[in-house]
Motif scaffolding. Structure first.
Motif, PDB file in Angstrom:
ATOM      1  N   TYR A   1     -11.526   9.910   8.733  1.00 41.75           N
ATOM      2  CA  TYR A   1     -10.168   9.620   8.274  1.00 41.75           C
ATOM      3  C   TYR A   1      -9.315  10.886   8.339  1.00 41.75           C
ATOM      4  CZ  TYR A   1      -6.216   8.979   5.141  1.00 41.75           C
ATOM      5  OH  TYR A   1      -4.954   8.955   4.621  1.00 41.75           O
ATOM      6  N   THR A   2      -8.080  10.751   8.861  1.00 40.72           N
ATOM      7  CA  THR A   2      -7.103  11.830   8.908  1.00 40.72           C
ATOM      8  C   THR A   2      -5.857  11.385   8.164  1.00 40.72           C
ATOM      9  OG1 THR A   2      -7.934  12.562  11.065  1.00 40.72           O
ATOM     10  CG2 THR A   2      -5.757  13.365  10.406  1.00 40.72           C
TER      11      THR A   2
ATOM     12  N   GLN B   1      -2.688   8.797   9.012  1.00 41.69           N
ATOM     13  CA  GLN B   1      -3.078   7.846  10.056  1.00 41.69           C
ATOM     14  C   GLN B   1      -4.022   6.800   9.468  1.00 41.69           C
ATOM     15  OE1 GLN B   1      -4.800   9.924  13.377  1.00 41.69           O
ATOM     16  NE2 GLN B   1      -3.163  11.441  13.481  1.00 41.69           N
ATOM     17  N   ASP B   2      -3.766   5.546   9.787  1.00 40.52           N
ATOM     18  CA  ASP B   2      -4.675   4.499   9.342  1.00 40.52           C
ATOM     19  C   ASP B   2      -6.017   4.646  10.049  1.00 40.52           C
ATOM     20  OD1 ASP B   2      -2.744   3.527   7.731  1.00 40.52           O
ATOM     21  OD2 ASP B   2      -2.436   1.636   8.818  1.00 40.52           O
TER      22      ASP B   2
ATOM     23  N   ASN C   1      -7.853  -2.297   9.014  1.00 39.55           N
ATOM     24  CA  ASN C   1      -7.120  -1.040   8.905  1.00 39.55           C
ATOM     25  C   ASN C   1      -7.177  -0.550   7.455  1.00 39.55           C
ATOM     26  OD1 ASN C   1      -5.878  -0.573  11.611  1.00 39.55           O
ATOM     27  ND2 ASN C   1      -4.950  -2.564  11.200  1.00 39.55           N
TER      28      ASN C   1
ATOM     29  N   ASP D   1      -5.712   2.438   4.917  1.00 39.63           N
ATOM     30  CA  ASP D   1      -4.633   3.424   4.851  1.00 39.63           C
ATOM     31  C   ASP D   1      -5.045   4.743   4.212  1.00 39.63           C
ATOM     32  OD1 ASP D   1      -4.913   2.705   2.228  1.00 39.63           O
ATOM     33  OD2 ASP D   1      -2.889   1.889   1.983  1.00 39.63           O
TER      34      ASP D   1
ATOM     35  N   ASP E   1      -8.736  14.290   4.035  1.00 40.15           N
ATOM     36  CA  ASP E   1      -9.392  14.114   5.336  1.00 40.15           C
ATOM     37  C   ASP E   1     -10.895  14.225   5.169  1.00 40.15           C
ATOM     38  OD1 ASP E   1      -6.828  14.128   6.214  1.00 40.15           O
ATOM     39  OD2 ASP E   1      -6.948  16.024   7.313  1.00 40.15           O
TER      40      ASP E   1
END
Length: 227
Positions: free
Chosen positions: A109-110, A113-114, A156, A158, A169
Motif C-alpha cells: 500500500y502507498t 493510492q487505492d 479497492n 483506500d 505505507d
C-alpha cells in the motif's frame, strides 16, 4: 631374529587399511562391460559336451542390449531435464522487474493510492457473507465486507482503518473467507499486484518467484504479467 611370513605381512597390512567399508566396497551396479565379461566367461567355461543353448545366448545378448538402451535413455532424459530447467530459468528471468498479478496474501500500500486486489471465486459453489481482513504485524486494521461471491471480484482499499484513519505505507496481509451452502467457513484465494524481484529454482525443481513484498510464490501462481 624372527621373521614375518608373507602371509602374516599381508594380514597386518589388511588390518592397517581404512575401515571405511563404503570406500572399499565393490560397485553394486552392473555395467555393460561387466555384463559382457560375465557372458564371455560363461562361454569360455561351458561344457563342450553340453554347449550353451542358442536361445539362452540370444537372450543374454538381448538383455545386454536392453541394459545399454536403458543407460542411454537415462543419460538422454537427464540432459533433457537439465536443458528444460535452463529454458525455464531464462523465461522466468524475463519477467524480473515487471508488474504481475499473482496469488498471494501480501499487499503493498502507498498513501494516496487505492490498493487493489482480486478475490478468486470457487468454481463449484458460491459463498455468502464474504469478508476480507487486512492486518499488519498480526493485528487486524481493516475489515471489509464483500457480500456474496460467485465470480471473481476486484476490491479497492483506500488505505484507511476501521475508524477511517489513514494508514502508513507498507505491506499488509490479506485474509479472505466466506460461508458455503453447508454453513462452513471457506478460505478465499487473493490475487495481488506486485513486481518480481528475482527468480530461482527450488529444491523440488520448480520455479520460485520472489515478489517485491518479500513473498515467494510458484511460477504457476502468476495470473497476469504487465510492464
Amino acid at each position: 631374529m624372527s621373521t614375518v611370513s608373507s602371509t602374516s605381512s599381508d594380514y597386518i597390512k589388511a588390518l592397517q587399511q581404512s575401515s571405511n567399508t563404503a570406500a572399499s566396497a565393490p560397485n553394486q551396479q552392473l555395467g555393460q562391460a561387466d555384463f559382457l565379461r560375465l557372458l564371455t566367461t560363461q562361454l569360455q567355461n561351458q561344457d563342450p559336451n553340453k554347449p550353451m543353448d542358442p536361445k539362452d545366448f540370444v537372450t543374454n545378448l538381448t538383455q545386454m542390449s536392453q541394459l545399454q538402451s536403458t543407460q542411454d535413455l537415462n543419460t538422454s532424459m537427464t540432459a533433457m531435464l537439465s536443458g528444460f530447467q535452463g529454458l525455464q530459468t531464462l523465461q522466468a528471468a524475463s519477467i524480473i522487474g515487471k508488474s504481475v498479478q499473482a496469488n498471494g496474501e501480501d499487499l503493498t500500500y502507498t498513501q494516496g493510492q487505492d490498493a487493489q486486489f482480486r478475490l478468486t471465486a470457487k468454481t463449484d459453489q458460491a459463498l455468502t457473507d464474504v469478508k476480507v481482513v487486512v492486518s499488519k504485524d498480526g493485528e487486524a486494521v481493516k475489515n471489509i465486507s464483500v457480500g456474496d461471491l460467485s465470480a471473481d471480484k476486484t476490491i479497492n482499499w483506500d488505505g484507511t482503518d476501521d475508524n477511517g484513519n489513514a494508514l502508513a505505507d507498507g505491506t499488509y496481509k490479506l485474509t479472505a473467507y466466506g460461508t458455503d451452502s453447508n454453513g462452513s467457513i471457506q478460505q478465499i484465494s487473493t490475487v495481488v499486484g506486485t513486481k518480481v524481484n528475482s527468480v530461482a529454482i527450488g529444491t523440488d525443481g520448480k520455479m520460485k518467484l520472489t515478489l517485491a513484498t518479500g513473498e515467494q510464490v510458484a511460477m504457476d501462481a502468476v495470473r497476469e504479467i504487465g510492464q
